[in-house]
Write a protein that holds these residues in place. Sequence first.
Motif, mmCIF file in Angstrom:
data_model
loop_
_atom_site.group_PDB
_atom_site.id
_atom_site.type_symbol
_atom_site.label_atom_id
_atom_site.label_comp_id
_atom_site.label_asym_id
_atom_site.label_seq_id
_atom_site.Cartn_x
_atom_site.Cartn_y
_atom_site.Cartn_z
ATOM 1 N N ALA A 120 -13.603 -3.907 -0.916
ATOM 2 C CA ALA A 120 -12.478 -4.110 -0.107
ATOM 3 C C ALA A 120 -12.627 -4.380 1.129
ATOM 4 C CB ALA A 120 -11.391 -2.887 -0.112
ATOM 5 N N TRP A 139 -8.631 -6.895 0.879
ATOM 6 C CA TRP A 139 -7.727 -6.155 -0.048
ATOM 7 C C TRP A 139 -7.138 -7.372 -0.896
ATOM 8 C CZ3 TRP A 139 -7.962 -1.653 -1.942
ATOM 9 C CH2 TRP A 139 -8.459 -0.805 -0.946
ATOM 10 N N CYS A 173 -7.735 -7.430 -4.979
ATOM 11 C CA CYS A 173 -6.733 -7.136 -6.088
ATOM 12 C C CYS A 173 -5.965 -8.520 -6.736
ATOM 13 C CB CYS A 173 -5.529 -6.390 -5.237
ATOM 14 S SG CYS A 173 -6.052 -5.071 -4.530
ATOM 15 N N ARG A 185 -4.582 3.577 -1.468
ATOM 16 C CA ARG A 185 -4.568 2.250 -0.933
ATOM 17 C C ARG A 185 -4.638 0.912 -1.965
ATOM 18 N NH1 ARG A 185 -6.014 -0.592 4.094
ATOM 19 N NH2 ARG A 185 -4.911 -2.754 3.809
ATOM 20 N N LEU A 186 -5.749 1.286 -2.776
ATOM 21 C CA LEU A 186 -6.097 0.369 -3.963
ATOM 22 C C LEU A 186 -4.791 0.362 -4.950
ATOM 23 C CD1 LEU A 186 -8.029 -1.668 -5.471
ATOM 24 C CD2 LEU A 186 -8.691 0.450 -6.673
ATOM 25 N N GLU A 203 -2.070 -1.852 -3.161
ATOM 26 C CA GLU A 203 -2.451 -3.271 -2.669
ATOM 27 C C GLU A 203 -2.358 -3.960 -4.264
ATOM 28 O OE1 GLU A 203 -3.149 -4.836 -0.186
ATOM 29 O OE2 GLU A 203 -3.399 -3.289 1.266
#
Lengths: 345, 380
Positions: free
Chosen positions: A175, A180, A184, A216-217, A220
């Motif tokens: 990331a 990000w 993603c 967060r992943l 996103e």
Amino acid sequence: MSPRERVLQLVGAARRLADPADPLGQRARRELASTTGLSPQGIEVALTQCLETSPSEAELQALCASVSLSERGWVLLSANVFTAAHRAIALALAASDDVRVRPSRREPVFARLLAEAAPGLFAVSEQLEPQPGDTVWAYGSDATLAGLQRSLAPGVTLKAHGEGFGVVVVQEQDAAEMGWWPLCDAIVRDAVLFEGRGCLSPRLLLVNAADPFAERLSQELLLAFDRVAQAIPRGALQRDELADVSWYRECIFSLGEYHCHAGGSVARVRGNVQLLPPPGRVLQVCQVEQEVNTVNMLAPRLTSVARVGDRLAAALLRAAPRARHCQLGQMQRPAFDGPADPRGS
Amino acid sequence: MSEPQVLLRSDALHQQVQRFVNASLQRPPAAHEFERLALEIAAFQAQYCAPVGRLFAAHGTRLAALALLPALPSDVFRLTRVAVHAPAADTRVFRTSGTTAAHSGLHPLHRLDTYRVASVAGGRLALLGRVQRATVVALLPPPADVQHSSLAAMCGFFMDAFDACPLPGEAAAGACSQSARRWLVSSQGIDVQRLREAVVIANQRSEPLLLLSTSLALLALLQQLGTERLPLPPGSVVMQTGGSKGRVHEVDPDALRTQLARALGIEPSRVISEYGMTELGSQMYEGHLWHGRNEPGLYFAPPWLRVTAVDPVSLQPCAAGQVGLARFVDLTNVDSALIVLSHDLIREEDGAIRLLGRQASSPLRGCSLLSEALLEGAAQ
């Protein structure tokens, strides 16, 4: 014609279907909408970006070398990934000059259009009648393929490709290095193609990271699903697929977190990699302690492993030597060098 | 609440459930009695059984009405531990078998007595009818060989509860299930000779024989009997359970019933199917002896188990007569999940449940052929 020439003729037919200016390409776009449920944009991307229309000479040679010559070839086609018919038929043509194709009842359009675009190259058949010396290429669940194997006469060769799925390995520095959004978007672009029905479709994201990164992943990815859905709107799911989504969601509610946006859904669980997301733009972020070990544990069922860069490349290849390995965003575009799922070859 | 306090609370709920079971044998319980006890158990599980708690929280569930509570999918039993208590407090752990799932599901029990009380009560209603006693044998391996089988445990309860007299060589009544003579399956197959002996003993006692079995074992029995007829005493019953899903050879239940009736000299209606899941403490049965309805494939739930059909997509109750997934509310599941969602398809029919097979999963995850196409193709 040589095997290579037969395959090239099929590739030419595929090129016509990919061409929006070709009458057959226009029919493909019209008719596939009803048989696949994909959005027009989803069909367009599949035809123009996933269908193999420009294989290299090395790929053609590898594809032809991946099969043994056969008296006659039978192909049983799947409905899930309509473009997969091309590679499946190509493999049979590389093995035999007498190829009979039984299209999927749910999605018979693509194979029929290929046949129209390459008259006489192969026959579309409603029957499956392999004789000793013939080869049958089939894809399906392990139990179903086992049943098929038992039903075949001695001397018939079955090239069976069973259950499988793709995984993505993500590390914290990915990331930071990619950002990000690109990270993603690349993952999600692989996931939305064919509405996640493909055997190469990513289903699990393995992350060896603490909660804040995994959370967060997940967030996103949800945003990426929404962004990508602007370009490739969601298609329609069948009722059994919708039922699978409901069942899966309730399971995840009991195990971890499940977030749903208009563009797609993301589940987050710790460790648990036994449950697979259903089709329909669903990804599962799995927090694991050893991503390479997890890939190794999943290896018999893995068709495709995607990663960022080459940090883990060698270790992942050792962990799942029979899967295809690629960079993010390339999972649905495997080289035209043999079966999409190389485990059964 | 500390673990001992959780167990005390569990014990109190178990006692309430057992009272409910026993009372419902005397008179049908009022709907509000079921609802009140169910909500009490649900509140307990929401607090102490992590998967149930997470499921309820995800739905923002208020414990106001049973119909509003979400059901735990049966798969969760194979994905995580479903229990209010710690593993150290397990009395038994039942394990699923015979399914096509890659991994076994586990159902840990803190107490076994509620399972015993409820299954014996249900079995008595459905399998004995007006008869008080029967000679009981099972076409199953001895429980010592299958310690994680809830079916074997239940059959053992039936032997101890329904069989008054020890067989020759057995120590005492009430502990019949401990005798290897009752369990007629071994690695050598079905012990037909022992079955013949049990028939002789039941005839000497003027008792019916209750033969407990899986469908596959009954099929094996028929194969071993060949052309031999082995007439059971008058009033005898065969309880068959378990399909053959995922097996190479599926068993046609109607054909099996007919063949059994012929081989064992009983009416087809006295072959009674049981429906049970490892994830549930309660069972359903066909209703010939229980409700006087001789309709194969039509099952009845005891008063402590509620079964409704829910839409597989919305998970909301189906309209009358529509097919949906089975949603079980099982009061005996005190320490795991009160409400369980199964893959089994059902239709509610006038107070009973028609079993219609299993929900087909969407074509498997990738380049799968539709199995019907494969099988049709293969057959041609």
